[in-house]
Design an enzyme around this catalytic site. Structure first.
Site: not given
Ligand code: LUZ
Ligand code: MOS
Length: 808
Positions: A202, A233, A237, A315, A347, A349, A445, A514, A745
């Site tokens: 991702q 999902f 990341e 979060r 997803r 987070f 965040t 996010a 999300e």
């Molecule tokens: N990833 C991240 C996320 O690095 N920061 C976030 O705030 C976040 N929020 C949702 C999903 N991925």
């Molecule tokens: Mo994130 S939980 O890779 O949107």
């Protein structure tokens, strides 16, 4: 493809989604490989914790001359992947801290040889007793960094003044991502010590950084590409990086291309999942059901390394009060280090865990106070102009609107009556329902991450190529980017092609995460397109037919400008603002001047107008003071409400979803079909987390649910119930691209409603005197269970335990 159809015709109107659906897209594991590619297999630690790691590779090396074994000692740069803290070696060196942690990398000429060799690597060392539970880690002082603490209002006074003060604890378990495509990478060494890597990530930039760090070479020497992913999902990341980096290490060491694809079992054991949380709550309310105060403590099971745990805990902290307004809040969050796989983004987070706690608190408050839950919820929904406990004043709040639009459709009080009537006339099958309101903050965040870029090229034939930092993973982001670009140029969708994501076309990108993929990247693409369009229109002023048309009296254009379409408004040249591109032609005011899109491009190229542009977007208005715990961490929030109806068969011990109705705030969706798909998928994933997915570790820290026969996920049979998804009316969002809202999300939270719907069916079963000897009025605590997932066996155990305590 029919023989008569040309290749070009065949693909003309087939968007990515259709190709995907019909199996015509390729993934990392499908790519043709360069000659001489080696296959890599990671060797995992045999237990959850140990030291004095010893490897004996003799047997493995003897298997085949192509076999190579790499360990921590073979890393040329830094053996480290952690960014927040340096606590995550790429390859364990001496000690290991979770089962499956990579201790060596095996390379061989093909997959099966590599796998066989990996099994022959002998690992020994001194095993240590693992810590698996968050509260146990906390008690031992094994917490990562300082706890997060946010507080506002006067919580102690709120409890003192409350008519009811209700306390409780919640458990929520982890969740497997179960993307269809497992983690995969191909690393190809190039001339001059350059490394090229195709990764199922991702976040290509994150992979680029990790490879650069581990190999000890500049980022400019590393190129990372992500074509498309078969789902992610959040699991890709941060946690695509180790696999890509291992492949790159193998390629660096051997000078040959290296492919690494985890099989399902490896992926389930070796990669992180959603964080399990254990939480305590205390909520105070007045007798007419106004919530005065809330205190929450979260024990996050972070696993063995910090990974994204800090951002995730933030979060959680931002979603403490769910979709409700609570004047006084005190929240504390601990990252507890355990000997489990490093838990990671998934997803939602950290927000789903917070939503489960606040819904549990309201649910229990309703049970204790006797106030109907739907009244308690509706009364406390967050409203326009409210300030969150982290100091953000909310505007354009849609919590009550979405609840009321749902109520209009479903008539919640009638539904409650109908379900109660059903339960009076049915002894062995009981029903329950839950209304699940959502308010989810959109932005990373970590403020720095809210930026993105795009590169747009317009070609001489009128086709357009767009590259951004967004990675397509089935969520349809490239479709949204495509629409933004096609609309800006006023051309047909089929002219636009969204390129694969590469660190050399758009740099310093943030992961597609996010829920912000489209917000950030479609906006950057729109800005780049607008720049080219402005050049084209400015150039067009020099053309005779345009000059002539401009001499006519100006006429107001009829199109109301959409958000993000404010060009011209601030334009210095008012003549340019009278020009527009639509339906593949140039217009002055509302009249075509007889110049089509490609004819205009030909003239512009002739006149040496640059038809390429880079676009950059940084989400506006974000600030947050961490020490004060106050600020504006989100650009906007997504709202929505779902009502879940479920039943529980007391005899067969099985729950079932009966119907779900959703009103969702999608802004003005860029493509409603995509957003519907996202809502449906997120809901399935949320229901799976709440009701089915049973992540189990043994007391030695081994994953027991490591196959699809032991880990049940929602399938099409499970999802076979009436699902009505309606979008919130009048929902234009001025703060994101083309008036839309992020969608990935927020709808996952609706699935949590499934938990409470089934729990209430169980409670109906328990309070049926014909059915069960327990009389709730005889016991001091209402029969509740806040331990997610509510699987069928947990439900049956709950029933038998409650019956056992009759009259207690
Ligand atoms: N990833 C991240 C996320 O690095 N920061 C976030 O705030 C976040 N929020 C949702 C999903 N991925
Ligand atoms: Mo994130 S939980 O890779 O949107």
């Amino acid at each position: 493809m029919k023989a008569a159809e040309s290749y070009a015709d065949y693909y003309k109107d087939r968007p990515e989604s259709l190709l995907n659906l019909t199996g015509q897209t390729s993934y990392v594991d499908d790519l043709p490989l360069p000659e001489g590619t080696l296959f890599a297999v990671p060797v995992g630690a045999p237990s959850a914790r140990g030291r004095n790691l010893q490897l004996d590779a003799r047997e493995a090396l003897a298997l085949d001359p192509s076999v190579r074994i790499l360990t921590a000692r073979d890393i040329p740069g830094e053996n480290q992947l952690g960014y927040v803290l340096p606590d995550e070696p790429l390859i364990a060196d001496g000690e290991w801290s979770y089962k499956g942690e990579v201790v060596a990398l095996v390379l061989a000429r093909d997959r099966s040889t590599a796998r066989r060799a990996a099994r022959l690597v002998r690992i020994s060392g001194e095993e240590l007793p693992p810590v698996l539970d968050a509260r146990e880690a906390f008690a031992r002082g094994d917490i990562i960094m300082q706890p997060l603490h946010l507080e506002s209002g006067d919580v102690d006074r709120a409890f003192a003044e409350a008519d009811f003060v209700v306390t409780g604890s919640c458990e929520s378990d982890g969740q497997e991502h179960l993307y269809l495509e497992t983690q995969a990478a191909i690393a190809i060494p190039e001339d001059g010590g350059r490394m090229y890597c195709i990764s199922s990530t991702q976040g290509p930039t994150g992979v680029q950084k990790a490879i650069s760090r581990v190999l000890g070479i500049p980022m400019a020497q590393v190129e990372v590409e992500a074509r498309r992913l078969g789902g992610a999902f959040g699991g890709k990341e941060d946690q695509a990086a180790p696999w890509a980096t291992l492949a790159a290490l193998g390629a660096w060491y051997t000078g040959r291309p290296v492919k690494l694809v985890l099989n399902r079992a490896e992926d389930m054991v070796m990669t992180g999942k959603r964080h399990p949380y254990s939480s305590d709550f205390k909520i105070g309310l007045t007798k007419d059901g106004r919530i005065l105060g809330l205190e929450v403590t979260y024990y996050q099971n972070s696993g063995a390394c910090i990974d994204l745990s800090l951002a995730i805990l933030w979060r959680t902290m931002f979603h403490v009060s769910g979709a409700y307004y609570i004047p006084s809040v005190r929240a504390t969050g601990y990252m507890c280090r355990t000997n489990l796989v490093p838990f990671t983004a998934f997803r939602g987070f950290g927000a789903p865990q917070a939503f489960f706690v606040i819904e549990s608190a309201l649910h229990k408050a309703a049970a204790v106070s006797g106030i109907p839950l739907i009244d308690l919820q509706r009364k406390n929904l967050i409203s326009e102009g409210a300030t969150t406990y982290y100091g953000m004043q909310l505007q354009d709040v849609r919590a009550q609107r979405s609840w009321d639009q749902l109520d209009e459709r479903v008539h919640l009080h009638d539904l409650k009556d109908r379900i109660e009537a059903f339960n009076r006339t049915h002894r062995l099958v009981k029903r329950g329902f839950h209304v699940m309101p959502v308010c989810f903050g959109i932005s990373f965040t970590k403020i720095m991450m809210n930026q993105g870029g795009a590169l747009v090229h317009v070609y001489a034939d009128g086709s357009v190529s767009v590259a951004t930092g967004a990675v397509e993973m089935g969520q349809g982001v490239i479709r949204k980017i495509l629409v933004a670009v096609a609309q800006t140029f006023g051309i047909q969708d089929s002219r636009v092609r969204v390129e694969r994501t590469k660190t050399t076309t758009v740099a310093n990108t943030v992961p597609t995460a996010a829920s912000t993929g489209a917000d950030i990247n479609a906006m950057a693409a729109l800005l780049a397109s607008r720049e080219i369009k402005t050049r084209l229109l400015t150039f067009a002023l020099t053309l005779d037919p345009v000059k002539k048309a401009l001499q006519r009296a100006p006429q107001a254009t009829t199109d109301a400008p959409l958000t993000g379409e404010t060009e011209g408004a601030g334009s210095q040249n008012s003549d340019v603002s009278r020009l527009s591109l639509k339906e593949e032609a140039l217009y002055v005011d509302d009249y075509p001047v007889g110049l089509g899109w490609t004819a205009l491009l030909a003239k512009a190229l002739e006149a040496r107008v640059d038809l390429s542009a880079h676009g950059y977007y940084a989400s506006p208005g974000l600030h947050f003071d961490q020490s004060a715990g106050q600020g504006h961490p989100f650009v906007y929030h997504v709202y929505g409400t779902a009502v879940v109806q479920a039943e529980f068969d007391m005899l067969r011990g099985q729950s079932r979803i009966i119907q779900i109705d959703v009103v969702h705030d999608g802004g003005i969706p860029i493509d409603e079909r995509i957003d519907r798909g996202q809502i449906c998928g997120a809901l399935a994933q949320g229901l799976g987390w709440a009701l089915l997915e049973d992540l189990r570790f043994s007391e030695k820290g081994e994953l027991l649910s490591s196959t699809l026969s032991t880990y049940k996920v929602p399938d099409s049979h499970f999802m076979d119930f009436p699902l009505h998804i309606e979008f919130l009316k009048d929902a234009l969002n001025p703060l994101a691209v083309l008036g839309s809202k992020a969608v990935g999300e927020p709808p996952l939270m609706y699935g949590i409603g499934g938990y409470f719907a089934v729990l209430d069916a169980l409670r109906a079963g328990l309070s049926d005197k014909n059915n069960s000897p327990i009389n709730e009025s005889l016991v001091s605590e209402p029969a509740v269970l806040y331990d997610l997932p509510l699987t069928n066996d947990k439900a049956l155990l709950f029933l038998s335990r409650q019956r056992g305590r009759k009259g207690a």
